[in-house]
Motif scaffolding. Structure first.
Motif, PDB file in Angstrom:
ATOM      1  N   ARG A 294      -4.199  -5.823   3.953  1.00  0.00           N
ATOM      2  CA  ARG A 294      -4.856  -4.960   2.973  1.00  0.00           C
ATOM      3  C   ARG A 294      -6.316  -5.388   2.905  1.00  0.00           C
ATOM      4  NH1 ARG A 294      -3.154  -5.322  -3.256  1.00  0.00           N
ATOM      5  NH2 ARG A 294      -4.456  -7.158  -3.065  1.00  0.00           N
TER       6      ARG A 294
ATOM      7  N   ARG B 135       1.248   1.176  -5.507  1.00  0.00           N
ATOM      8  CA  ARG B 135       0.625   2.278  -4.781  1.00  0.00           C
ATOM      9  C   ARG B 135       0.632   1.997  -3.289  1.00  0.00           C
ATOM     10  NH1 ARG B 135      -4.242   3.003  -8.999  1.00  0.00           N
ATOM     11  NH2 ARG B 135      -3.102   4.269 -10.503  1.00  0.00           N
ATOM     12  N   SER B 136       0.784   3.068  -2.541  1.00  0.00           N
ATOM     13  CA  SER B 136       0.805   2.967  -1.084  1.00  0.00           C
ATOM     14  C   SER B 136      -0.518   3.482  -0.508  1.00  0.00           C
ATOM     15  CB  SER B 136       1.952   3.820  -0.533  1.00  0.00           C
ATOM     16  OG  SER B 136       1.670   5.198  -0.764  1.00  0.00           O
TER      17      SER B 136
ATOM     18  N   LYS C  49       7.084   3.367   7.000  1.00  0.00           N
ATOM     19  CA  LYS C  49       6.955   2.134   6.224  1.00  0.00           C
ATOM     20  C   LYS C  49       5.485   1.748   6.095  1.00  0.00           C
ATOM     21  CE  LYS C  49      10.184  -0.441   5.670  1.00  0.00           C
ATOM     22  NZ  LYS C  49      11.107  -0.769   4.568  1.00  0.00           N
TER      23      LYS C  49
ATOM     24  N   GLY D  58       3.838   4.082   3.672  1.00  0.00           N
ATOM     25  CA  GLY D  58       4.448   4.054   2.356  1.00  0.00           C
ATOM     26  C   GLY D  58       4.547   2.699   1.674  1.00  0.00           C
ATOM     27  N   LEU D  59       4.140   1.611   2.364  1.00  0.00           N
ATOM     28  CA  LEU D  59       4.226   0.293   1.742  1.00  0.00           C
ATOM     29  C   LEU D  59       3.447   0.266   0.431  1.00  0.00           C
ATOM     30  CD1 LEU D  59       3.789  -2.398   4.545  1.00  0.00           C
ATOM     31  CD2 LEU D  59       5.737  -2.142   3.004  1.00  0.00           C
ATOM     32  N   ARG D  60       4.103  -0.122  -0.623  1.00  0.00           N
ATOM     33  CA  ARG D  60       3.452  -0.162  -1.948  1.00  0.00           C
ATOM     34  C   ARG D  60       2.811  -1.533  -2.136  1.00  0.00           C
ATOM     35  NH1 ARG D  60       7.824   2.276  -5.995  1.00  0.00           N
ATOM     36  NH2 ARG D  60       7.512   0.148  -6.681  1.00  0.00           N
TER      37      ARG D  60
END
Length: 154
Positions: A7, A69-70, A53, A56-58
């Protein structure tokens, strides 16, 4: 296939001192393919699951600072970087072996397809590095948050 996901608040990749891809807030994804990965992988359930995935990974904070949140929710960027060294075998000696990595011709085709599929489903901009190039990656890891996804573990 292995994905190392970071991230970031910003990231860029350079080849020969020229920026070839950059994003603002989003994910930097180091992408490796193993010798068992073939041209049949794209479109397979594993391929789709990894892409879903990834998007959509939060792992982005909500208003309370929780991972809720993704990438899709924040419409963040995605910077995909090919990296065969994710399949390094360091069990013997001090020099890594890369025999577990996918052949370059197949890995190039798989990476190109991954970029195309990510562009089709990602909510924000998708940038990428160059397969086989000597790249310089600059990023600000936010958190830090670093997650591994491996097709062998799904």
């Amino acid at each position: 296939m292995r994905l190392i996901i970071q991230r970031v608040t910003e990231a860029a990749v350079q080849v020969d001192n020229a920026t070839v891809g950059e994003i603002a807030t989003g994910l930097v994804v180091l992408v490796g393919f193993g010798h068992a990965d073939t041209l049949a992988l794209p479109g397979s359930p594993v391929w789709r699951k990894l892409l879903d995935k990834l998007i959509g990974l939060r792992i982005f904070p909500d208003d309370q600072g929780r991972f809720n949140r993704s990438l899709a929710d924040i419409e963040g960027g995605l910077l995909l970087v090919p990296q065969f060294t994710l399949y390094a075998d360091c069990r013997k000696g001090r020099r890594p072996s890369f025999t577990d990595a996918c052949a370059p011709e197949v890995a190039t085709a798989l990476f190109d397809r991954l970029v195309a599929d990510a562009r089709a489903c990602a909510p924000g901009p998708v940038a990428c590095g160059e397969f086989g190039a000597d790249m310089r990656i600059r990023l600000t890891n936010w958190g830090p948050v670093t997650i591994t996804l491996d097709s062998d573990l799904l």
